[in-house]
Design a protein around this motif. Sequence first.
Motif, short mmCIF file in Angstrom:
data_model
loop_
_atom_site.label_atom_id
_atom_site.label_comp_id
_atom_site.label_asym_id
_atom_site.label_seq_id
_atom_site.Cartn_x
_atom_site.Cartn_y
_atom_site.Cartn_z
N TYR B 50 -1.74 -6.60 47.95
CA TYR B 50 -1.25 -6.45 49.07
C TYR B 50 -1.30 -4.87 49.21
CZ TYR B 50 -0.37 -6.86 53.47
OH TYR B 50 -0.55 -6.79 55.14
N LEU B 53 -4.80 -4.10 49.38
CA LEU B 53 -6.23 -4.37 50.61
C LEU B 53 -5.32 -3.28 51.92
CD1 LEU B 53 -8.07 -6.34 51.67
CD2 LEU B 53 -5.81 -8.28 51.76
N PHE B 56 -6.84 -0.06 51.44
CA PHE B 56 -8.44 -0.04 51.74
C PHE B 56 -8.67 -0.08 53.26
CE2 PHE B 56 -11.23 -2.90 54.23
CZ PHE B 56 -12.71 -2.82 54.37
N PHE B 83 -10.75 -2.26 47.82
CA PHE B 83 -10.99 -3.79 48.18
C PHE B 83 -11.51 -4.37 46.39
CE2 PHE B 83 -14.12 -6.92 48.77
CZ PHE B 83 -12.47 -7.74 49.67
N HIS B 84 -11.55 -3.68 45.95
CA HIS B 84 -12.76 -4.16 44.74
C HIS B 84 -11.69 -4.27 43.67
CE1 HIS B 84 -16.21 -4.18 45.72
NE2 HIS B 84 -16.93 -2.77 46.20
N PHE B 86 -8.73 -5.42 44.66
CA PHE B 86 -7.68 -6.72 45.07
C PHE B 86 -8.38 -7.61 45.06
CE2 PHE B 86 -8.79 -9.25 48.41
CZ PHE B 86 -7.95 -10.51 49.15
N GLU B 87 -9.66 -7.73 45.20
CA GLU B 87 -10.87 -8.61 44.39
C GLU B 87 -10.17 -9.38 43.21
OE1 GLU B 87 -14.96 -9.28 46.25
OE2 GLU B 87 -15.10 -7.26 45.50
N ARG B 90 -6.11 -10.37 42.87
CA ARG B 90 -6.40 -11.79 43.27
C ARG B 90 -7.07 -12.59 42.72
NH1 ARG B 90 -10.87 -12.59 48.49
NH2 ARG B 90 -12.18 -11.83 46.26
N ASN B 101 -2.40 -16.06 48.56
CA ASN B 101 -1.72 -15.07 49.79
C ASN B 101 -0.56 -15.31 49.70
OD1 ASN B 101 -4.05 -14.82 50.61
ND2 ASN B 101 -4.77 -16.51 51.90
N MET B 104 1.29 -12.57 47.53
CA MET B 104 1.16 -11.05 48.49
C MET B 104 1.49 -11.73 49.65
SD MET B 104 -2.76 -9.98 48.83
CE MET B 104 -3.53 -11.97 50.10
#
Lengths: 251, 251
Positions: B50, B53, B56, B83-84, B86-87, B90, B101, B104
């Motif tokens: 989170y 993200l 970002f 962002f990457h 985060f990916e 995730r 989700n 987070m």
Amino acid sequence: METPDETITPAPVPAATGITTGIAAQDWDAAAADPRYRAAVVDLLGALAYGELAAFERLAEDAKLAPTLEDKAELAAMAAAEFHHFERLRDRLTEIGETANLAMEPFGAALDEFHRLTAPSDWLEGLVKAYVGDSIASDFYREVAARLDSDTRTLVLAVLDDTGHAGFAIGKVRAAIAAEPRVGGRLALWARRLMGEALSQAQRVVADRDALSTMLVGGVADGFDLAEVGRMFSRITEAHTKRMAALGLAA
Amino acid sequence: METPDETITPAPVPAATGITTGIAAQDWDAAAADPRYRAAVVDLLGALAYGELAAFERLAEDAKLAPTLEDKAELAAMAAAEFHHFERLRDRLTEIGETANLAMEPFGAALDEFHRLTAPSDWLEGLVKAYVGDSIASDFYREVAARLDSDTRTLVLAVLDDTGHAGFAIGKVRAAIAAEPRVGGRLALWARRLMGEALSQAQRVVADRDALSTMLVGGVADGFDLAEVGRMFSRITEAHTKRMAALGLAA
């Protein structure tokens, strides 16, 4: 129509577009020997680079409207992809000895104005804009690529190959329309407005930028005339109309 | 202090921190057999994901304040890197059978509140925030990595390895202070506020999330006690103070 440079070998006619141009058979070094072609490509790369950077910003902004974290991540992924397109275009400008910022600068006003006039008021408008924008950009890249020297074409096709992140939008927009049919009317108007503003800003850019428009209307790349530009815009508009119909929207 | 699981082999004491923990010698499958450790790591990955993200989004937002296209691109590059991260986080949550989700969700309020309370009012504040945030995140990743099973540690170190995009901020902030010394006072206050809000939200998270704080205070990873957590926060705060001094700011 210009006399072809002596290094030009006739290019095969691309079946999809019916364009004939000697430029397509040349690499960058050969094609860029013509200063008008060089200036046109610098303009094109500058416009595309600014477009990607602006798209990054707007998608990141629109991600805030997402109803769920998953939706937010989808839009953020598109934004990150646009940023990487920007990087490739900027690096190419640097590689050919240009200052990326100077090349981008002339296109800032038109692109900022487009985004200012089309700020989505909710998540669905943001999704439609992401989808429409991604699709039109992809159509435009494909059309333009056929008119470029082999090196620039490879770059433009590589950037194109990495677009199409917006597919996730289709299902969400259709579901929203199915749940609440009146939403369809509002989004149809919105998509029309997006296309109208895009064409109006594109026209402004073409009017302002001699090198770019000279290339587009055939002054540099032979075999490409004003009627062909008109047909290009028709094809892009038709593809847009079909996509809107597939979304359940009258374009 | 918990009785170590029978699969635990004593881990070497990391010289930098003086921590001893059996967990560090285990891989994920062995360590996650303890449901409290598993829950703590899911919390940690959820909080980090989170955080990335949200970072970002904020960096993309702050990029709008950039005075030049080059500066904008620098901040956008940081945003894309977040962002990457985060990916990766995730995807790891998905890989271990968790819903990213849901993992987070518990951290959204604290992180959103942090960013709401620390929205930069200009470009320099945005730069200082990017630099401070990037540095603290990197220190925290490094501290926490030593306490994790080998698989989770590898992931956290990989994400860490890709941070440090904020170095460009240093030169710009120093130049701004040199040009206008009063700017230094304002930015020093700003950096103090950033650190204060970060600690206050971190405290809120630790108070709310049993699994995570139990891991941090040694209930799961043995050899790691409350005093050590205090020392960890001290080290992070000291590193922050040194960085601020290097920037020409009294922290």
